[in-house]
Design an enzyme around this catalytic site. Structure first.
Site, PDB file in Angstrom:
ATOM      1  N   LYS A  22       0.852  -1.211   0.000  1.00 46.65           N
ATOM      2  CA  LYS A  22       0.000   0.000   0.000  1.00 46.65           C
ATOM      3  C   LYS A  22       0.877   1.247   0.000  1.00 46.65           C
ATOM      4  O   LYS A  22       0.657   2.177  -0.782  1.00 46.65           O
ATOM      5  CB  LYS A  22      -0.874   0.008   1.251  1.00 46.65           C
ATOM      6  N   ASN A  23       1.914   1.230   0.858  1.00 48.71           N
ATOM      7  CA  ASN A  23       2.707   2.450   1.056  1.00 48.71           C
ATOM      8  C   ASN A  23       3.722   2.694  -0.055  1.00 48.71           C
ATOM      9  O   ASN A  23       4.385   3.729  -0.076  1.00 48.71           O
ATOM     10  CB  ASN A  23       3.390   2.423   2.423  1.00 48.71           C
ATOM     11  N   CYS A 115      -4.536  12.508  13.251  1.00 47.44           N
ATOM     12  CA  CYS A 115      -5.259  11.236  13.256  1.00 47.44           C
ATOM     13  C   CYS A 115      -4.940  10.559  14.587  1.00 47.44           C
ATOM     14  O   CYS A 115      -4.160  11.067  15.386  1.00 47.44           O
ATOM     15  CB  CYS A 115      -4.841  10.372  12.073  1.00 47.44           C
ATOM     16  N   ARG A 120      -0.014  14.973  12.368  1.00 43.87           N
ATOM     17  CA  ARG A 120       0.574  14.599  11.074  1.00 43.87           C
ATOM     18  C   ARG A 120       0.994  15.857  10.306  1.00 43.87           C
ATOM     19  O   ARG A 120       0.403  16.219   9.317  1.00 43.87           O
ATOM     20  CB  ARG A 120      -0.412  13.767  10.260  1.00 43.87           C
ATOM     21  N   ASP A 306       4.876   0.647  12.125  1.00 40.01           N
ATOM     22  CA  ASP A 306       3.634   0.038  11.626  1.00 40.01           C
ATOM     23  C   ASP A 306       3.464  -1.403  12.093  1.00 40.01           C
ATOM     24  O   ASP A 306       2.435  -2.015  11.830  1.00 40.01           O
ATOM     25  CB  ASP A 306       3.586   0.085  10.097  1.00 40.01           C
ATOM     26  N   ARG A 398      -8.640  -0.447   4.876  1.00 35.91           N
ATOM     27  CA  ARG A 398      -7.783   0.592   4.289  1.00 35.91           C
ATOM     28  C   ARG A 398      -6.436   0.014   3.871  1.00 35.91           C
ATOM     29  O   ARG A 398      -5.804   0.504   2.939  1.00 35.91           O
ATOM     30  CB  ARG A 398      -7.537   1.708   5.313  1.00 35.91           C
TER      31      ARG A 398
HETATM   32  C1  EPZ Z   1       4.470   6.912   6.202  1.00 33.39           C
HETATM   33  O1  EPZ Z   1       3.711   7.967   6.736  1.00 33.39           O
HETATM   34  C2  EPZ Z   1       3.554   5.696   6.173  1.00 33.39           C
HETATM   35  N1  EPZ Z   1       2.392   5.978   5.334  1.00 33.39           N
HETATM   36  C3  EPZ Z   1       3.090   5.360   7.596  1.00 33.39           C
HETATM   37  O2  EPZ Z   1       2.300   4.172   7.523  1.00 33.39           O
HETATM   38  C4  EPZ Z   1       4.321   5.082   8.446  1.00 33.39           C
HETATM   39  O3  EPZ Z   1       3.915   4.828   9.774  1.00 33.39           O
HETATM   40  C5  EPZ Z   1       5.251   6.312   8.413  1.00 33.39           C
HETATM   41  O4  EPZ Z   1       5.598   6.624   7.048  1.00 33.39           O
HETATM   42  C6  EPZ Z   1       6.541   6.063   9.185  1.00 33.39           C
HETATM   43  O5  EPZ Z   1       7.206   4.963   8.641  1.00 33.39           O
HETATM   44  C7  EPZ Z   1       2.515   5.921   3.987  1.00 33.39           C
HETATM   45  O6  EPZ Z   1       3.581   5.661   3.457  1.00 33.39           O
HETATM   46  C8  EPZ Z   1       1.272   6.180   3.182  1.00 33.39           C
HETATM   47  P1  EPZ Z   1       6.476  10.352   8.207  1.00 33.39           P
HETATM   48  P2  EPZ Z   1       4.287   9.491   6.688  1.00 33.39           P
HETATM   49  O7  EPZ Z   1       6.370  11.621   7.453  1.00 33.39           O
HETATM   50  O8  EPZ Z   1       5.207   9.650   5.542  1.00 33.39           O
HETATM   51  C9  EPZ Z   1       6.871  13.561  11.655  1.00 33.39           C
HETATM   52  C10 EPZ Z   1       0.399   2.828   7.829  1.00 33.39           C
HETATM   53  O9  EPZ Z   1      -0.064   2.316   8.861  1.00 33.39           O
HETATM   54  N2  EPZ Z   1       6.784  14.539  10.567  1.00 33.39           N
HETATM   55  O10 EPZ Z   1       7.609   9.419   7.891  1.00 33.39           O
HETATM   56  O11 EPZ Z   1       3.140  10.392   6.805  1.00 33.39           O
HETATM   57  C11 EPZ Z   1       5.584  12.753  11.818  1.00 33.39           C
HETATM   58  O12 EPZ Z   1       4.671  13.443  12.644  1.00 33.39           O
HETATM   59  C12 EPZ Z   1       0.901   4.265   7.866  1.00 33.39           C
HETATM   60  O13 EPZ Z   1       0.517   2.251   6.727  1.00 33.39           O
HETATM   61  C13 EPZ Z   1       7.028  15.889  10.854  1.00 33.39           C
HETATM   62  O14 EPZ Z   1       7.306  16.251  11.988  1.00 33.39           O
HETATM   63  O15 EPZ Z   1       5.118   9.538   8.037  1.00 33.39           O
HETATM   64  C14 EPZ Z   1       6.084  11.474  12.453  1.00 33.39           C
HETATM   65  O16 EPZ Z   1       6.242  11.668  13.833  1.00 33.39           O
HETATM   66  C15 EPZ Z   1       0.675   4.908   9.220  1.00 33.39           C
HETATM   67  N3  EPZ Z   1       6.936  16.800   9.841  1.00 33.39           N
HETATM   68  C16 EPZ Z   1       7.459  11.270  11.806  1.00 33.39           C
HETATM   69  O17 EPZ Z   1       7.843  12.577  11.316  1.00 33.39           O
HETATM   70  C17 EPZ Z   1       6.645  16.426   8.549  1.00 33.39           C
HETATM   71  O18 EPZ Z   1       6.609  17.301   7.654  1.00 33.39           O
HETATM   72  C18 EPZ Z   1       7.466  10.290  10.638  1.00 33.39           C
HETATM   73  O19 EPZ Z   1       6.428  10.687   9.778  1.00 33.39           O
HETATM   74  C19 EPZ Z   1       6.406  15.056   8.278  1.00 33.39           C
HETATM   75  C20 EPZ Z   1       6.487  14.130   9.298  1.00 33.39           C
END
Ligand code: EPZ
Length: 419
Positions: A22-23, A115, A120, A306, A398
């Site tokens: 998915k990701n 969420c 996020r 995850d 999802r």
């Molecule tokens: C991706 O989300 C995945 N989703 C998530 O999987 C996964 O948990 C996450 O990466 C971490 O591996 C998809 O790929 C669609 P991040 P993403 O930006 O990219 C902070 C699932 O269950 N952050 O890597 O949105 C954020 O708050 C989902 O399949 C900032 O501070 O996650 C988090 O604490 C859930 N500023 C950390 O970084 C930003 O601009 C990692 O978030 C962006 C993120």
């Protein structure tokens, strides 16, 4: 709204085929906006998140055709504003910002809300776009990014909680069509980022270093259509391994990528499960109660956030006390209170859980709050005493393609009932 009835005590055995990631599919589908030419993507899982992404692409003007796991997309003429009523359903919609900015030099997407797993933000995405000479403004709940010219630059996308996966994807996609060279420092190294880079390079992009924390993108004038098969879903695979550990005798995963699951396989081996892996398969033999573990979730190649909820379900039955420290989404513990309703003994200390293993969980009505928590509650029900009722089933649809059919084919007894 459906609910799931999981009959505990049925042993799992046999072989299960892992679906496409998915990701990985979500950003790759968004990347098809970068060209007017047709793209064909294989192994796209049949999930509601994918359905939402295809809806967004159609709304933006792309022609979208789907035949089982293959999707054909041609974004000949496109709009640059993603529709709020779809974007609000899926935070990953934010990954259309990069391709729209790259191709049309502007993009508008509703700001992703928070969420249940935590805030996020997209500040790091915007920081990366700024490095490409793009500005942004927030108006009526939307974020608009725009640039007269996209000019390559250097950006460090590592935040206080580590790298950003979708932020790395977004900046990488926009940088493909920028003038000059872009360097992303502190980049996410997840396999899904590598898969996206491989697809973009098939489209004619010039990307090096994907899979490391330093990615170099040499801008090109335009990209062409390409065909690509999405990598296997490592989190679905890990989820099935935990299912086998909880309720299995012997389960084999097919069409998976063991090299993407190093940390998970190491931890399950340490817990005492026998694991054999080869090119595209993994076999786990469960011999009952796991030994306790001490896990910290980290960006790839560390232990994936995850998989945290699923491990809580497994370690609720360990012969001792385990700890899991969540460093990526520190609030990602909505599943804990529900597991405690099933008799799990879990203490939450800040963003670490202490899990005191009990001999067996007992069935109870529980509420799913997010995708991975929903999976964890289903896994806990596999070996609980009685019938566990998991409400808000839509969460699991999802991110897991036909998970009930797959588990039932292994010997589980799970039924979906309409309420
Ligand atoms: C991706 O989300 C995945 N989703 C998530 O999987 C996964 O948990 C996450 O990466 C971490 O591996 C998809 O790929 C669609 P991040 P993403 O930006 O990219 C902070 C699932 O269950 N952050 O890597 O949105 C954020 O708050 C989902 O399949 C900032 O501070 O996650 C988090 O604490 C859930 N500023 C950390 O970084 C930003 O601009 C990692 O978030 C962006 C993120």
């Amino acid at each position: 709204m459906d609910k799931m009835l999981v009959h505990g005590g049925h042993r799992l055995s046999g072989t299960v085929r892992v679906s496409g990631s998915k990701n990985s599919a979500l950003p790759i589908l968004a990347a098809t906006l970068l060209t007017r030419e047709p793209c064909v993507i294989h192994h796209v899982p049949d999930l509601s998140d994918i359905h939402y992404m295809l809806q967004i692409l159609s709304h933006l003007g792309a022609q979208v055709e789907r035949a089982s796991g293959t999707v054909r997309i041609q974004a000949d003429h496109i709009l640059t504003t993603a529709p709020y009523d779809i974007v609000r359903k899926m935070r990953a919609s934010v990954c259309v910002l990069g391709p729209l900015l790259g191709r049309e030099k502007e993009a508008t997407v509703s700001l992703p809300g928070g969420c249940v797993i935590g805030d996020r933000p997209i500040d790091l995405h915007l920081k990366g776009f700024e490095a490409l000479n793009a500005a942004h403004r927030v108006e009526q709940g939307n974020v608009k990014v725009f640039a007269g010219r996209l000019i390559g630059g250097t950006a460090n996308l590592r935040g206080k909680l580590g790298p950003t996966v979708l932020g790395t994807d977004n900046v990488m996609m926009a940088a493909c069509l920028a003038e000059g060279t872009t360097i992303i420092e502190g980049a996410a190294a997840e396999p899904e980022v590598v898969d996206l880079a491989n697809f973009l390079n098939k489209m004619g992009a010039k990307i090096e270093g994907a899979g490391t924390e330093r990615i170099i993108i040499e801008g090109v004038r335009q990209l062409h259509g390409a065909e690509h098969a999405v990598i296997p879903d490592r989190i679905e695979a890990g989820t099935f391994l935990v299912a086998a550990a909880i309720a299995g005798s012997e389960v084999t995963l097919r069409r998976c990528a063991p090299e993407h699951l190093g940390c998970v396989l190491d931890q399950l081996t340490t817990a005492g499960f026998h694991i054999e892996s080869a090119a595209d398969r993994i076999t786990l033999r469960s011999n009952g109660t796991p030994s306790p573990l001490h896990i910290t979730t980290e960006p790839y190649p560390g232990f994936p956030t995850d998989m945290q909820a699923q491990m809580c379900a497994l370690l609720s039955r360990a012969n001792g006390t385990s700890t899991i420290a969540e460093t990526v989404f520190p609030q990602r513990f909505m599943h804990v209170s529900e597991l405690k309703r099933m008799g799990a003994e879990i203490e939450l200390e800040g963003s670490t859980v202490l899990i005191h293993g009990v001999s067996r969980l007992s069935a109870a009505p529980v509420m799913a709050s997010d995708l991975r928590a929903s999976a964890a509650l289903r896994l806990a029900g596999l070996d609980a005493d009685g019938i566990t009722e998991v409400n808000r089933v839509y969460h699991i649809d999802r991110g897991y393609e036909s998970i009930d059919e797959k588990l039932n084919a292994l010997g589980a007894q799970i039924e979906r009932v309409k309420v």
